[in-house]
Design a protein around this motif. Structure first.
Motif, PDB file in Angstrom:
ATOM      1  N   LEU A 149      50.060  42.606  40.362  1.00  0.00           N
ATOM      2  CA  LEU A 149      49.527  42.047  39.115  1.00  0.00           C
ATOM      3  C   LEU A 149      49.660  40.538  39.184  1.00  0.00           C
ATOM      4  CD1 LEU A 149      48.651  42.241  36.072  1.00  0.00           C
ATOM      5  CD2 LEU A 149      51.081  42.383  35.532  1.00  0.00           C
ATOM      6  N   THR A 150      48.583  39.835  38.831  1.00  0.00           N
ATOM      7  CA  THR A 150      48.632  38.385  38.734  1.00  0.00           C
ATOM      8  C   THR A 150      48.652  38.024  37.256  1.00  0.00           C
ATOM      9  OG1 THR A 150      47.341  38.240  40.765  1.00  0.00           O
ATOM     10  CG2 THR A 150      47.566  36.223  39.476  1.00  0.00           C
ATOM     11  N   PRO A 151      49.798  37.571  36.722  1.00  0.00           N
ATOM     12  CA  PRO A 151      49.925  37.371  35.279  1.00  0.00           C
ATOM     13  C   PRO A 151      48.885  36.428  34.687  1.00  0.00           C
ATOM     14  CG  PRO A 151      52.080  37.321  36.308  1.00  0.00           C
ATOM     15  CD  PRO A 151      51.083  37.339  37.416  1.00  0.00           C
ATOM     16  N   ILE A 152      48.580  35.336  35.386  1.00  0.00           N
ATOM     17  CA  ILE A 152      47.693  34.346  34.789  1.00  0.00           C
ATOM     18  C   ILE A 152      46.291  34.897  34.577  1.00  0.00           C
ATOM     19  CG2 ILE A 152      46.917  33.304  36.956  1.00  0.00           C
ATOM     20  CD1 ILE A 152      47.200  30.560  35.542  1.00  0.00           C
ATOM     21  N   PHE A 153      45.907  35.865  35.366  1.00  0.00           N
ATOM     22  CA  PHE A 153      44.592  36.486  35.209  1.00  0.00           C
ATOM     23  C   PHE A 153      44.678  37.844  34.521  1.00  0.00           C
ATOM     24  CE2 PHE A 153      42.798  33.141  37.410  1.00  0.00           C
ATOM     25  CZ  PHE A 153      43.301  32.988  38.693  1.00  0.00           C
ATOM     26  N   ASN A 154      45.917  38.300  34.270  1.00  0.00           N
ATOM     27  CA  ASN A 154      46.152  39.645  33.747  1.00  0.00           C
ATOM     28  C   ASN A 154      45.339  40.665  34.543  1.00  0.00           C
ATOM     29  OD1 ASN A 154      47.409  41.476  32.059  1.00  0.00           O
ATOM     30  ND2 ASN A 154      45.749  41.462  30.566  1.00  0.00           N
TER      31      ASN A 154
END
Lengths: 110, 117
Positions: B51-56
């Motif tokens: 998971l990439t938080p900044i892109f959700n």
């Protein structure tokens, strides 16, 4: 069955140079960087080589990596007893959109 | 260099769920992908998803889709991995790792999940 292929074992005596191979396909190795990880017994993997041949700070220059086409290799020179560990190669898989690993190579220092 | 600290070992019954946490300290949290990698006893490493938080934006390996969920809490810089409908084959050490496009530069210490009746 791992996506990247590594020999299950390798060995050498102290001071020797050993290499560990990693082969894949154009979906992984040819178009993407290869990474190598060292896993000492009972510990988490540690990044050893990134972007084919670069060493993170703190990794001795006895460790080196190379890549050509769909194959890569990790070389360890001046082998030491503390190098005894499992070594994994890894590369990004474009179709998976995630990393894939080799099956790991157990290095024994005789 | 970011440090990742995971929650402790879990013993679960078949059919139940487990949630493993991974707290990050140092470095930025949002901009790097958090991956979960598992290692069954005596076996190699297996990426489960990330998971990439900044892109959700999350992505999971096909074999785990529908059973795994990776989430993050930016307020506590903690990532979570929940695996449901556990079976004995899920017995493994689960690692969180941080990095983009395979460059897993930081790893947690691992969490042993044992599934047994």
């Amino acid at each position: 069955q791992s996506v990247l292929t590594q020999p299950p074992s390798a060995s050498g005596t102290p001071g020797q140079r050993v290499t560990i191979s990693c082969s894949g396909s154009s979906a992984h190795l040819e178009n993407n960087y290869v990474y190598w990880y060292q896993q000492l017994p009972g510990t988490a993997p540690k990044l050893l080589i990134y972007r084919n041949n670069l060493r993170p700070s703190g990794v001795p220059d006895r460790f080196s990596g190379s890549k050509s086409g769909t194959s890569a290799s990790l070389a360890i020179s001046g082998l030491r007893s503390e190098d005894e560990a499992d070594y994994y190669c890894e590369a990004w898989d474009d179709s998976l959109s995630g990393p894939v690993f080799g099956g790991g190579t157990k290095l024994t220092v005789l | 260099q970011v440090q990742l600290v995971q929650s402790g070992a879990e013993l679960k019954k078949p059919g139940s769920s487990v949630r493993v946490s991974c707290k990050a300290s140092g470095g930025t949290f949002n901009s790097h992908t958090v991956s979960w990698v598992r290692q069954a006893p005596g076996q190699g490493l297996e990426w489960m998803g990330g998971l990439t938080p900044i892109f959700n934006s999350s992505n999971y390996v096909q074999k785990f889709r529908g059973r795994v969920a990776i989430t993050t809490d930016e307020s506590t810089t903690t990532a979570y991995m929940e695996l449901t409908t556990l079976r004995s084959e899920d017995t493994a050490v689960y690692y969180c790792a941080r990095g983009s496009r395979g460059n897993l530069a930081s790893w947690g210490q691992g969490t042993l999940v044992t599934v047994s009746s």
